[in-house]
Design a protein around this motif. Sequence first.
Motif, PDB file in Angstrom:
ATOM      1  N   THR A  25      38.174   3.952 -31.013  1.00 23.27           N
ATOM      2  CA  THR A  25      38.185   5.387 -31.303  1.00 23.27           C
ATOM      3  C   THR A  25      39.025   5.564 -32.558  1.00 23.27           C
ATOM      4  O   THR A  25      39.531   4.581 -33.116  1.00 23.27           O
ATOM      5  CB  THR A  25      38.785   6.202 -30.136  1.00 23.27           C
ATOM      6  N   SER A  26      39.230   6.791 -32.968  1.00 27.69           N
ATOM      7  CA  SER A  26      39.922   6.999 -34.241  1.00 27.69           C
ATOM      8  C   SER A  26      41.375   6.528 -34.186  1.00 27.69           C
ATOM      9  O   SER A  26      41.941   6.114 -35.180  1.00 27.69           O
ATOM     10  CB  SER A  26      39.869   8.469 -34.633  1.00 27.69           C
ATOM     11  N   ASP A  27      42.020   6.600 -32.999  1.00 28.99           N
ATOM     12  CA  ASP A  27      43.442   6.231 -32.980  1.00 28.99           C
ATOM     13  C   ASP A  27      43.736   5.064 -32.047  1.00 28.99           C
ATOM     14  O   ASP A  27      44.877   4.742 -31.807  1.00 28.99           O
ATOM     15  CB  ASP A  27      44.301   7.444 -32.584  1.00 28.99           C
ATOM     16  N   ARG A  28      42.714   4.470 -31.524  1.00 37.45           N
ATOM     17  CA  ARG A  28      42.970   3.434 -30.541  1.00 37.45           C
ATOM     18  C   ARG A  28      41.828   2.440 -30.477  1.00 37.45           C
ATOM     19  O   ARG A  28      40.671   2.801 -30.621  1.00 37.45           O
ATOM     20  CB  ARG A  28      43.148   4.116 -29.175  1.00 37.45           C
ATOM     21  N   THR A  29      42.191   1.184 -30.287  1.00 36.15           N
ATOM     22  CA  THR A  29      41.175   0.159 -30.085  1.00 36.15           C
ATOM     23  C   THR A  29      41.549  -0.603 -28.830  1.00 36.15           C
ATOM     24  O   THR A  29      42.707  -0.990 -28.669  1.00 36.15           O
ATOM     25  CB  THR A  29      41.144  -0.824 -31.273  1.00 36.15           C
ATOM     26  N   VAL A  30      40.597  -0.758 -27.939  1.00 34.73           N
ATOM     27  CA  VAL A  30      40.873  -1.530 -26.738  1.00 34.73           C
ATOM     28  C   VAL A  30      40.016  -2.786 -26.768  1.00 34.73           C
ATOM     29  O   VAL A  30      38.811  -2.708 -27.011  1.00 34.73           O
ATOM     30  CB  VAL A  30      40.577  -0.719 -25.465  1.00 34.73           C
ATOM     31  N   SER A  52      50.772  -7.754 -25.181  1.00 36.32           N
ATOM     32  CA  SER A  52      49.957  -6.875 -24.347  1.00 36.32           C
ATOM     33  C   SER A  52      49.617  -5.566 -25.075  1.00 36.32           C
ATOM     34  O   SER A  52      48.607  -4.956 -24.805  1.00 36.32           O
ATOM     35  CB  SER A  52      50.679  -6.572 -23.044  1.00 36.32           C
ATOM     36  N   LYS A  53      50.470  -5.151 -25.981  1.00 34.59           N
ATOM     37  CA  LYS A  53      50.191  -3.896 -26.669  1.00 34.59           C
ATOM     38  C   LYS A  53      50.632  -4.002 -28.122  1.00 34.59           C
ATOM     39  O   LYS A  53      51.818  -4.118 -28.404  1.00 34.59           O
ATOM     40  CB  LYS A  53      50.959  -2.767 -25.967  1.00 34.59           C
ATOM     41  N   TRP A  54      49.673  -4.025 -28.994  1.00 34.71           N
ATOM     42  CA  TRP A  54      49.988  -4.072 -30.411  1.00 34.71           C
ATOM     43  C   TRP A  54      49.481  -2.812 -31.056  1.00 34.71           C
ATOM     44  O   TRP A  54      48.696  -2.073 -30.484  1.00 34.71           O
ATOM     45  CB  TRP A  54      49.295  -5.266 -31.080  1.00 34.71           C
ATOM     46  N   HIS A  55      49.963  -2.587 -32.231  1.00 36.01           N
ATOM     47  CA  HIS A  55      49.350  -1.481 -32.952  1.00 36.01           C
ATOM     48  C   HIS A  55      49.306  -1.800 -34.428  1.00 36.01           C
ATOM     49  O   HIS A  55      50.026  -2.657 -34.921  1.00 36.01           O
ATOM     50  CB  HIS A  55      50.079  -0.175 -32.689  1.00 36.01           C
ATOM     51  N   MET A  95      50.479   7.064 -43.598  1.00 37.44           N
ATOM     52  CA  MET A  95      49.618   6.209 -42.787  1.00 37.44           C
ATOM     53  C   MET A  95      49.536   6.737 -41.363  1.00 37.44           C
ATOM     54  O   MET A  95      50.268   7.644 -40.985  1.00 37.44           O
ATOM     55  CB  MET A  95      50.172   4.781 -42.762  1.00 37.44           C
ATOM     56  N   GLU A  96      48.637   6.148 -40.617  1.00 39.66           N
ATOM     57  CA  GLU A  96      48.523   6.546 -39.225  1.00 39.66           C
ATOM     58  C   GLU A  96      48.686   5.343 -38.330  1.00 39.66           C
ATOM     59  O   GLU A  96      48.477   4.214 -38.751  1.00 39.66           O
ATOM     60  CB  GLU A  96      47.125   7.140 -38.970  1.00 39.66           C
ATOM     61  N   ARG A  97      49.021   5.631 -37.111  1.00 35.69           N
ATOM     62  CA  ARG A  97      49.176   4.543 -36.168  1.00 35.69           C
ATOM     63  C   ARG A  97      47.855   4.307 -35.428  1.00 35.69           C
ATOM     64  O   ARG A  97      47.176   5.253 -35.043  1.00 35.69           O
ATOM     65  CB  ARG A  97      50.266   4.915 -35.163  1.00 35.69           C
ATOM     66  N   HIS A  98      47.487   3.093 -35.301  1.00 38.10           N
ATOM     67  CA  HIS A  98      46.266   2.784 -34.571  1.00 38.10           C
ATOM     68  C   HIS A  98      46.635   1.798 -33.470  1.00 38.10           C
ATOM     69  O   HIS A  98      47.057   0.690 -33.729  1.00 38.10           O
ATOM     70  CB  HIS A  98      45.248   2.154 -35.537  1.00 38.10           C
ATOM     71  N   LEU A  99      46.485   2.249 -32.243  1.00 38.86           N
ATOM     72  CA  LEU A  99      46.898   1.401 -31.127  1.00 38.86           C
ATOM     73  C   LEU A  99      45.857   0.348 -30.834  1.00 38.86           C
ATOM     74  O   LEU A  99      44.660   0.609 -30.886  1.00 38.86           O
ATOM     75  CB  LEU A  99      47.087   2.259 -29.875  1.00 38.86           C
ATOM     76  N   VAL A 100      46.307  -0.836 -30.548  1.00 32.92           N
ATOM     77  CA  VAL A 100      45.392  -1.890 -30.128  1.00 32.92           C
ATOM     78  C   VAL A 100      45.833  -2.338 -28.746  1.00 32.92           C
ATOM     79  O   VAL A 100      46.975  -2.723 -28.556  1.00 32.92           O
ATOM     80  CB  VAL A 100      45.421  -3.075 -31.099  1.00 32.92           C
ATOM     81  N   GLN A 101      44.936  -2.237 -27.800  1.00 28.57           N
ATOM     82  CA  GLN A 101      45.283  -2.600 -26.441  1.00 28.57           C
ATOM     83  C   GLN A 101      44.500  -3.823 -26.016  1.00 28.57           C
ATOM     84  O   GLN A 101      43.335  -3.963 -26.373  1.00 28.57           O
ATOM     85  CB  GLN A 101      44.911  -1.447 -25.507  1.00 28.57           C
ATOM     86  N   PHE A 102      45.128  -4.678 -25.302  1.00 30.05           N
ATOM     87  CA  PHE A 102      44.403  -5.841 -24.776  1.00 30.05           C
ATOM     88  C   PHE A 102      44.245  -5.665 -23.284  1.00 30.05           C
ATOM     89  O   PHE A 102      45.241  -5.445 -22.602  1.00 30.05           O
ATOM     90  CB  PHE A 102      45.185  -7.124 -25.062  1.00 30.05           C
ATOM     91  N   GLU A 103      43.037  -5.711 -22.878  1.00 33.22           N
ATOM     92  CA  GLU A 103      42.811  -5.538 -21.444  1.00 33.22           C
ATOM     93  C   GLU A 103      41.995  -6.702 -20.914  1.00 33.22           C
ATOM     94  O   GLU A 103      41.044  -7.136 -21.556  1.00 33.22           O
ATOM     95  CB  GLU A 103      42.036  -4.242 -21.174  1.00 33.22           C
ATOM     96  N   ALA A 104      42.422  -7.191 -19.816  1.00 30.76           N
ATOM     97  CA  ALA A 104      41.637  -8.256 -19.199  1.00 30.76           C
ATOM     98  C   ALA A 104      40.597  -7.609 -18.278  1.00 30.76           C
ATOM     99  O   ALA A 104      40.827  -6.533 -17.742  1.00 30.76           O
ATOM    100  CB  ALA A 104      42.543  -9.168 -18.406  1.00 30.76           C
ATOM    101  N   MET A 105      39.485  -8.262 -18.171  1.00 30.58           N
ATOM    102  CA  MET A 105      38.480  -7.725 -17.257  1.00 30.58           C
ATOM    103  C   MET A 105      38.135  -8.782 -16.218  1.00 30.58           C
ATOM    104  O   MET A 105      38.057  -9.964 -16.542  1.00 30.58           O
ATOM    105  CB  MET A 105      37.202  -7.384 -18.019  1.00 30.58           C
TER     106      MET A 105
END
Lengths: 560, 487
Positions: B459-464, B406-409, A524-534
């Motif tokens: 993107t392929s490895d990241r979602t914001v 704040s940061k999940w994956h 599997m691959e890691r997919h980062l999810v970031q939460f950003e406030a605007m």
Amino acid sequence: MAIECLVLGAGQEVGKSCVVATIGGKRVMFDCGMHMGYHDRRHYPDFARALASWGAPDFTSALSCVVITHFHLDHIGALPYFTEVCGYHGPIYMTYPTKALAPFMLEDYRKVTMDQRGQEEQYSYEDILRCMKKVIPLDLKQTVQVDKDLVIRAYYAGHVLGAAMIYAKAGDAAMVYTGDYNMTPDRHLGAAQIDRLKLDLLITESTYAKTIRDSKHAREREFLKAVHKCVSGGGKVLIPTFALGRAQELCMLLDDYWERMNLTVPIYFSAGLTIQANMYYKMLIGWTSQKIKDSHAVHNPFDFKHVCHFERSFINNPGPCVLFATPGMISGGFSLEAFKKWAPSEKNLITLPGYCVAGTVGHKLMSGKPTRIDLDKDTHIDVRCQIHQLAFSPHTDSKGIMDLTEFLSPKHVILVHGEKPQMAFLKEKIESELGMPCFYPANNESVSIPTTHNLKMSTTERFITSCAAEQGKQSLRKRNLIHGTGTSEVNVTDEGEAEGVLLMERHKAPKILCEDELLQVLGMERHLVQFEAMSSSRIEAAVESELKRAEAADLGSEEK
Amino acid sequence: MMGELVEMHREFVRYYGPDTDGLPKWMEGEKLNEFPSVLQKAVTEDKGNGLISLMPLYSSLKENDVILFSDLSSLNDMDEDNEKLDEHAMDETDSLLCRHSVLRDDGADADEKILFLCNSDDVTEEIERISFICSCIISAIKSGGSVLIPIGRLGVILLLLELISETLHSSSIKVPIFMISETAAEVIAFTNALPEWLCKSRQEKLFSGEALFGHVELLKEGKLFLFPHLHSKGLLAAWKEPCIVLCPHWSLRLGPAVHLLRRWRADRRCLLVLEQGSDAELSLKPFMPMAIRVLECSFLSGVRAAKIDTLLGVLKPKFVMLPEGLKSRYSSKERPWSFLYYSKGKTIELPNLQEDFEVHLATDVALGLQPRQLNETTAVARLRTKLFVSSGQYQLAAAEKQSDQSKWHLLQRDAVDPDRLLPALQEKGMVCSFAADDKSAGERSVLITSPGYALVKITSDRTVIYCDDERTSKHIYDALSSVCNGI
């Protein structure tokens, strides 16, 4: 999972101790005693009723094992009946001294009751021997695998020679049954000793649920003073005792005193039984107090210097003496014979044990100060002698029970072997002071104790190390805080929690992995999810620009 | 046994020459007939039964990873027993007995099947050896000589004491037995107070009310005397020759043995019983010339090599460590465990045996897991726990707090497909559309306009996820994770 605890005897009473605990699906019987106060059906625990409630064809298949804590009859008295008459053939465990000494106790009692009441014989001498032959001896702290799942272990309980507290564990459920115990050492036995175990249930005796005892020395002094006064006045001292336990304790006390005071008055043991018992005590030094263990090679304290050879005719001899005679409650036997002879003289002294069953001469003497005892229609005894009640007890007091319970910190407590009002008092105390749910079921009642259950799972070294690393970091942070060297941390509540993934695959045991390991294993691959406030302006800007782009895109697509 | 006797005689002749006194008395024909059990009984084949009595002990050690045979002497009979090894492994009755003992420690109903230590062949052999020594002692006594036994083995001494006193009694000879050692009194007292550590037949003595060892009676009857020193008070009063003396030290360089040997060395009626192993010639040199007869004997110690396989079969270790010297003799061919050989001063590295650790997962944690099916055979669940170690076991308990948001994956099999995200978002009641992308950068954006404004860049490895509202962002995250093949 739960521990099911059925109290067959000693529920809200003292006598016929017998508790059956179902732990991890295994049924274990703790103690198998008789009630000395009854001579009818209530004499033994109600085995038949229990069997019916279990729905098992026989006792052997119903029970995994029977464990006996010590040789007192209210803990072992029903065992020959249970094995030879009820037909239980499974394993029976007891400590070495209990196995060695129990036959004497059983046979002694069988003979006394046979002689006295002409009772229907419940079991024979051969039954006792056959029963004892099946017994598997236990050593202290020896872990015995009863079967694949059930483990038992004995711990030192004081009380009498060979008394043990029993730890039982099956699966994740663990419990301790204390039997009778003593938290303070006496002259010949040590104090109860147990490991700090993780327990779901503690079943403890509560004979002295409300009593806190004062110093032992004062009581010993009182006893010695009374005896000394009597013999120096030319009187005879009759000490009715059971053959084992108190007799040795008192004799050690007297022998020591005789030595110190240079007394020459003879001390006698009436029964061969007691002399044989002394021999056993000499062989089982390992089960006595530390002091005796340390010194027995030089001087065995059970080699009593001042104990003289005795013959039955000696009770007619003139002059002072001290006589140990059985049975303890003067219910018959030689102690009654000596009592008849000596009670009419005011020079003499009779000591009484702490507890006497109703109906015995001992009980009559204890209640009030009778001047005349009627044995039967024709026999009357004038009682003019002095009477001294012994205040020694090998049971722990209320403080001891609380101490042990606090030390073991079980999740639940069950009280047995005590009197109802006192038990109620102790239950309140345990629940309020120690915060443990506490029960004191009556006979034939059962209590169900919930237990924690764990799933066993395999995991990788990396997961364990990452958990440990988290915790290490945490403790470092804490240390910094304590020493005040580091900056204050906000993250203190996060007590080293670690993340992992549980992987369940068909036909394989579930396994806990680190994320990285899972990625490797499953590709599997890691997919980062970031939460950003605007900021609202940025949203607007972004939305606007996006809308523009969208429009442009729409236009573009239309063009296409 | 006969072979041993001949060997013993050969040794005797070698040390003292054939002209000392002809054959020793006990080698003569008629004397030999006095010990029929010793000579006539064929040495029954060693079946490893001696281990049976140890089974309860070993059963608690089962599933050990490494067994270390530390005592070289425990493998003393390697040579002669080696041939028997395989044969024993196949012996069905043996394995049956073993299995039985392992399952039920020493169950009462198993009594007939489990042999007592004293019944096993080794011990019978040992007892025969000791009764032989005993008969030599008696003949020395009969001829008017005294016997000096500087042997330090407690077990041998206790057995000797019992057998000597029995034989003395049966042949109605009265000679005192002295035990002269600083520890004698203590040792004798202790041996009678430790029933838990004795063999089953001795334990039976406890249960039937007898003394555990015969020496209790001997002391009581005044046949055995214990003294701490030769110069102890009372020793001279009790001293009478001929007598039997047990005293240290086997090296014959210190202790009462030195003085007593000086006293008796010239008397050919006397007997000195030595243990084989130490160099007898060297030990006896200072006392030369001497006429006293010397009996050298060996005693059993440790586990016999033939029994190792039986033992290992029960314990099922992964590795067995043996001394280097045995490498050639004992190999791991066709055995499920492998051997490691050690030697003095050399460190051996054990292969790491633990690939997997076992943890205990509390049921409440397990019930709180949200597993996700990845495909037909595999499911995964995220786990956030605290690790405890209690009584040597790892325990995972519920975590108190959820992780920081704040940061999940996500862990995924395939890349997140933005085309599938849109319907997922719409399902959750959001109004959204793709924003125009700069496709060359591989980035796709989704614009959400209701219930609140939000922008998702993939993107392929990241979602914001750009969003001010926590609830909306959580919804977006949920939608995202629902379209991703992973957790």
